[in-house]
Design a protein around this motif. Structure first.
Motif, PDB file in Angstrom:
ATOM      1  N   SER A 162     -79.724  41.083  55.013  1.00 53.50           N
ATOM      2  CA  SER A 162     -80.431  42.114  53.903  1.00 53.50           C
ATOM      3  C   SER A 162     -79.395  43.357  53.817  1.00 53.50           C
ATOM      4  O   SER A 162     -79.300  43.673  52.582  1.00 53.50           O
ATOM      5  CB  SER A 162     -81.605  42.572  54.579  1.00 53.50           C
ATOM      6  OG  SER A 162     -82.427  41.563  54.588  1.00 53.50           O
ATOM      7  N   LEU A 166     -77.680  44.089  50.182  1.00 47.76           N
ATOM      8  CA  LEU A 166     -78.002  45.228  49.620  1.00 47.76           C
ATOM      9  C   LEU A 166     -76.410  45.820  49.132  1.00 47.76           C
ATOM     10  O   LEU A 166     -76.164  46.567  48.181  1.00 47.76           O
ATOM     11  CB  LEU A 166     -78.576  46.323  50.486  1.00 47.76           C
ATOM     12  CG  LEU A 166     -78.882  47.796  50.117  1.00 47.76           C
ATOM     13  CD1 LEU A 166     -79.848  47.694  48.854  1.00 47.76           C
ATOM     14  CD2 LEU A 166     -79.722  48.321  51.087  1.00 47.76           C
ATOM     15  N   THR A 170     -75.058  46.923  45.529  1.00 50.12           N
ATOM     16  CA  THR A 170     -74.567  48.404  45.236  1.00 50.12           C
ATOM     17  C   THR A 170     -73.175  48.411  44.887  1.00 50.12           C
ATOM     18  O   THR A 170     -72.932  49.123  43.845  1.00 50.12           O
ATOM     19  CB  THR A 170     -74.883  49.134  46.594  1.00 50.12           C
ATOM     20  OG1 THR A 170     -76.194  49.182  47.235  1.00 50.12           O
ATOM     21  CG2 THR A 170     -74.418  50.605  46.268  1.00 50.12           C
ATOM     22  N   TRP A 185     -69.174  51.184  52.731  1.00 51.03           N
ATOM     23  CA  TRP A 185     -69.831  50.099  52.376  1.00 51.03           C
ATOM     24  C   TRP A 185     -69.359  48.704  52.682  1.00 51.03           C
ATOM     25  O   TRP A 185     -69.738  47.937  53.263  1.00 51.03           O
ATOM     26  CB  TRP A 185     -70.357  49.953  50.672  1.00 51.03           C
ATOM     27  CG  TRP A 185     -71.823  50.627  50.388  1.00 51.03           C
ATOM     28  CD1 TRP A 185     -71.876  51.667  49.503  1.00 51.03           C
ATOM     29  CD2 TRP A 185     -73.041  50.394  50.872  1.00 51.03           C
ATOM     30  NE1 TRP A 185     -73.248  52.050  49.522  1.00 51.03           N
ATOM     31  CE2 TRP A 185     -73.817  51.000  50.407  1.00 51.03           C
ATOM     32  CE3 TRP A 185     -73.549  49.148  51.772  1.00 51.03           C
ATOM     33  CZ2 TRP A 185     -75.219  50.938  50.799  1.00 51.03           C
ATOM     34  CZ3 TRP A 185     -74.968  49.155  52.017  1.00 51.03           C
ATOM     35  CH2 TRP A 185     -75.698  49.859  51.410  1.00 51.03           C
ATOM     36  N   ILE A 234     -80.806  52.067  56.205  1.00 53.68           N
ATOM     37  CA  ILE A 234     -80.600  51.557  54.979  1.00 53.68           C
ATOM     38  C   ILE A 234     -81.919  50.527  54.778  1.00 53.68           C
ATOM     39  O   ILE A 234     -82.223  50.501  53.480  1.00 53.68           O
ATOM     40  CB  ILE A 234     -79.356  50.741  54.838  1.00 53.68           C
ATOM     41  CG1 ILE A 234     -78.375  51.876  55.069  1.00 53.68           C
ATOM     42  CG2 ILE A 234     -79.299  50.060  53.625  1.00 53.68           C
ATOM     43  CD1 ILE A 234     -76.756  51.310  55.087  1.00 53.68           C
ATOM     44  N   ASN A 236     -84.829  50.263  55.768  1.00 54.76           N
ATOM     45  CA  ASN A 236     -86.199  50.929  55.424  1.00 54.76           C
ATOM     46  C   ASN A 236     -86.070  52.039  54.678  1.00 54.76           C
ATOM     47  O   ASN A 236     -87.264  52.886  54.505  1.00 54.76           O
ATOM     48  CB  ASN A 236     -86.861  51.553  57.009  1.00 54.76           C
ATOM     49  CG  ASN A 236     -86.872  50.258  57.920  1.00 54.76           C
ATOM     50  OD1 ASN A 236     -88.012  49.613  57.775  1.00 54.76           O
ATOM     51  ND2 ASN A 236     -85.912  49.874  58.833  1.00 54.76           N
ATOM     52  N   ASN A 237     -85.104  52.254  53.874  1.00 56.31           N
ATOM     53  CA  ASN A 237     -84.968  53.324  52.936  1.00 56.31           C
ATOM     54  C   ASN A 237     -85.523  54.675  53.375  1.00 56.31           C
ATOM     55  O   ASN A 237     -86.240  55.275  52.889  1.00 56.31           O
ATOM     56  CB  ASN A 237     -85.779  52.955  51.475  1.00 56.31           C
ATOM     57  CG  ASN A 237     -85.260  53.755  50.574  1.00 56.31           C
ATOM     58  OD1 ASN A 237     -84.348  54.466  50.275  1.00 56.31           O
ATOM     59  ND2 ASN A 237     -86.374  54.056  49.577  1.00 56.31           N
ATOM     60  N   ALA A 238     -85.033  54.905  54.679  1.00 54.58           N
ATOM     61  CA  ALA A 238     -85.288  56.045  55.481  1.00 54.58           C
ATOM     62  C   ALA A 238     -84.290  57.327  55.385  1.00 54.58           C
ATOM     63  O   ALA A 238     -83.988  57.611  56.444  1.00 54.58           O
ATOM     64  CB  ALA A 238     -85.484  55.894  56.967  1.00 54.58           C
ATOM     65  N   LYS A 239     -83.798  57.685  54.155  1.00 55.14           N
ATOM     66  CA  LYS A 239     -82.775  58.599  54.214  1.00 55.14           C
ATOM     67  C   LYS A 239     -83.261  59.953  54.571  1.00 55.14           C
ATOM     68  O   LYS A 239     -82.455  60.883  55.006  1.00 55.14           O
ATOM     69  CB  LYS A 239     -82.361  58.600  52.439  1.00 55.14           C
ATOM     70  CG  LYS A 239     -81.723  57.661  52.101  1.00 55.14           C
ATOM     71  CD  LYS A 239     -81.303  57.793  50.505  1.00 55.14           C
ATOM     72  CE  LYS A 239     -82.400  57.501  49.686  1.00 55.14           C
ATOM     73  NZ  LYS A 239     -82.081  57.521  48.170  1.00 55.14           N
ATOM     74  N   ASP A 240     -84.487  60.383  54.680  1.00 55.04           N
ATOM     75  CA  ASP A 240     -85.221  61.298  55.051  1.00 55.04           C
ATOM     76  C   ASP A 240     -85.335  61.592  56.779  1.00 55.04           C
ATOM     77  O   ASP A 240     -85.826  62.719  57.169  1.00 55.04           O
ATOM     78  CB  ASP A 240     -86.389  61.925  54.459  1.00 55.04           C
ATOM     79  CG  ASP A 240     -86.319  62.105  52.897  1.00 55.04           C
ATOM     80  OD1 ASP A 240     -85.077  62.459  52.706  1.00 55.04           O
ATOM     81  OD2 ASP A 240     -86.957  61.923  52.498  1.00 55.04           O
ATOM     82  N   LYS A 271     -89.498  52.153  60.929  1.00 55.29           N
ATOM     83  CA  LYS A 271     -90.653  51.553  60.222  1.00 55.29           C
ATOM     84  C   LYS A 271     -91.884  52.246  60.290  1.00 55.29           C
ATOM     85  O   LYS A 271     -92.561  52.620  59.289  1.00 55.29           O
ATOM     86  CB  LYS A 271     -90.678  50.097  60.300  1.00 55.29           C
ATOM     87  CG  LYS A 271     -91.810  49.390  59.632  1.00 55.29           C
ATOM     88  CD  LYS A 271     -91.759  47.944  59.595  1.00 55.29           C
ATOM     89  CE  LYS A 271     -91.876  47.448  60.881  1.00 55.29           C
ATOM     90  NZ  LYS A 271     -91.995  45.723  61.039  1.00 55.29           N
TER      91      LYS A 271
END
Length: 363
Positions: A162, A166, A170, A185, A234, A236-240, A271
């Motif tokens: 994944s 991704l 990008t 990247w 990345i 889990n799109n957990a930038k915060d 998660k």
């Protein structure tokens, strides 16, 4: 007067209880009570009453049990462990025994700890029998091993695949990326491919030889752990996510196995925390006399206390996690790999407040 009588009756009942029981009554872990079964288990006598746990049992202090008790007192979170080895001193001789035990924080009306109730069962014979049976099954039951290998490959290969996908998307879609960002990247994709290669290589070796032993070497996690965390962030799109990594000690382990262990634990932590207003993840390690203990702590949804031991079973998840993506394979794989590394995994959790995973790697 009646309260005092009730207290004496409770102590008398506990003293005759068949379950080994002790009570620690101060933040310094002074032993206020230990019944006959606990004294027998400790190979000790009533002279330890009033002493601190550390003074009474310096070998337990070295093995990390004092540190765990202090965490329980500070956090008010009960700690439950199974099949945990401990060196029991009898005279001048040490005997290795295995225990199921619980450090239960007793809380006042303000939710502050005023004592810890310690109960324990000696499960040495059960554990040794289980190890013998497991070893025999691993040698005789090829189908079981192949099932585990299939689950491992199918589950753990998803993360690096994944990440690579991704990264490529990008790079393909965002033509205005800076050279520095592109290089970053490329490094992430290269690391993901390396992790995937390790998983495949380890799976092939395990499928070729059921008696294959994971190869231990000194692993400097401070050099690779941040990249594993970045992968999970990345995915889990957990930038915060608020991330704290400190005191990262090297350990003796297998690098491929470590990736599978930490990627699963860190992935779960992120998660199950990302929906918080201030999601957080902390990772640190402590040296003990016999190895290194790693702690991965989040402030996520937590696990119901009566389900903690069950989540290590294949295809089992916490009842409050069913709406999240996943099939309950990860912790099953982690526990199996930790067993192959002669390590231990324990989990403490408070529903709605978070989870802490303790990974112990022997020297």
């Amino acid at each position: 007067m009646s309260n005092n009588i009730n207290y004496q009756l409770i102590i008398k009942a506990l003293d005759h209880a068949p379950l080994a029981t002790a009570i620690y009554a101060t933040p310094e872990l002074h032993i206020a009570f230990a019944n006959k079964e606990m004294l027998k288990m400790w190979c000790s006598n009533e002279s330890i009453i009033g002493k601190t746990f550390s003074d009474a049992f310096p070998n337990f202090d070295e093995d990390g049990f004092t540190s765990i008790l202090m965490k329980v007192w500070k956090t008010g979170t009960t700690y439950i462990a199974t099949d945990t080895p401990a060196e029991i001193k009898e005279g001048n001789t040490f005997h290795k025994r295995y225990f199921d035990f619980e450090y239960r924080a007793l809380l006042d009306e303000n939710q502050n700890t005023y004592a810890i109730l310690h109960t324990s069962i000696d499960v040495t014979e059960r554990n040794l029998s289980r190890i013998l049976i497991r070893d025999q099954e691993q040698k005789l039951n090829l189908n079981q091993d192949l099932e585990i290998l299939t689950h491992t490959l199918a589950h753990d290969a998803k993360n690096p695949l994944s990440i690579a996908k991704l990264g490529l998307e990008t790079l393909r879609k965002k033509e205005n990326l800076s050279a520095e960002r592109k290089e970053n990247w490329f490094e992430i994709i290269d690391g993901a491919i390396g992790s995937l290669n390790n998983i495949i290589d380890k799976t092939v070796k395990l499928s070729e030889a059921r008696t294959y032993v994971l190869e231990k070497e000194e692993i400097h996690l401070d050099q690779i752990l941040p990249s594993w965390v970045e992968e999970a962030v990345i995915l889990n799109n957990a930038k915060d996510m608020i991330i704290e990594i400190a005191a990262i000690h090297p350990i003796m382990a297998d690098k491929g196995g470590l990736y599978q262990i930490f990627s699963n634990i860190i992935g779960n932590a992120i998660k199950y925390s990302i929906h918080n207003i201030r999601p957080s993840l902390s990772i640190y390690s402590e040296k003990t006399h016999k190895g290194i203990a790693y702690y991965i702590k989040d402030n996520g949804i937590g696990i119901p206390e009566n389900e903690i031991n069950n989540i290590f079973l294949n295809l089992k998840r916490g009842s409050n996690a069913l709406s999240f993506q996943g099939k309950g394979i990860g912790l099953f794989i982690v526990k199996r790999i930790m067993e192959r590394l002669d390590g231990q995994i324990n989990i403490t959790s408070k529903l709605g407040k978070g989870t802490e995973v303790r990974l112990f790697f022997p020297n």
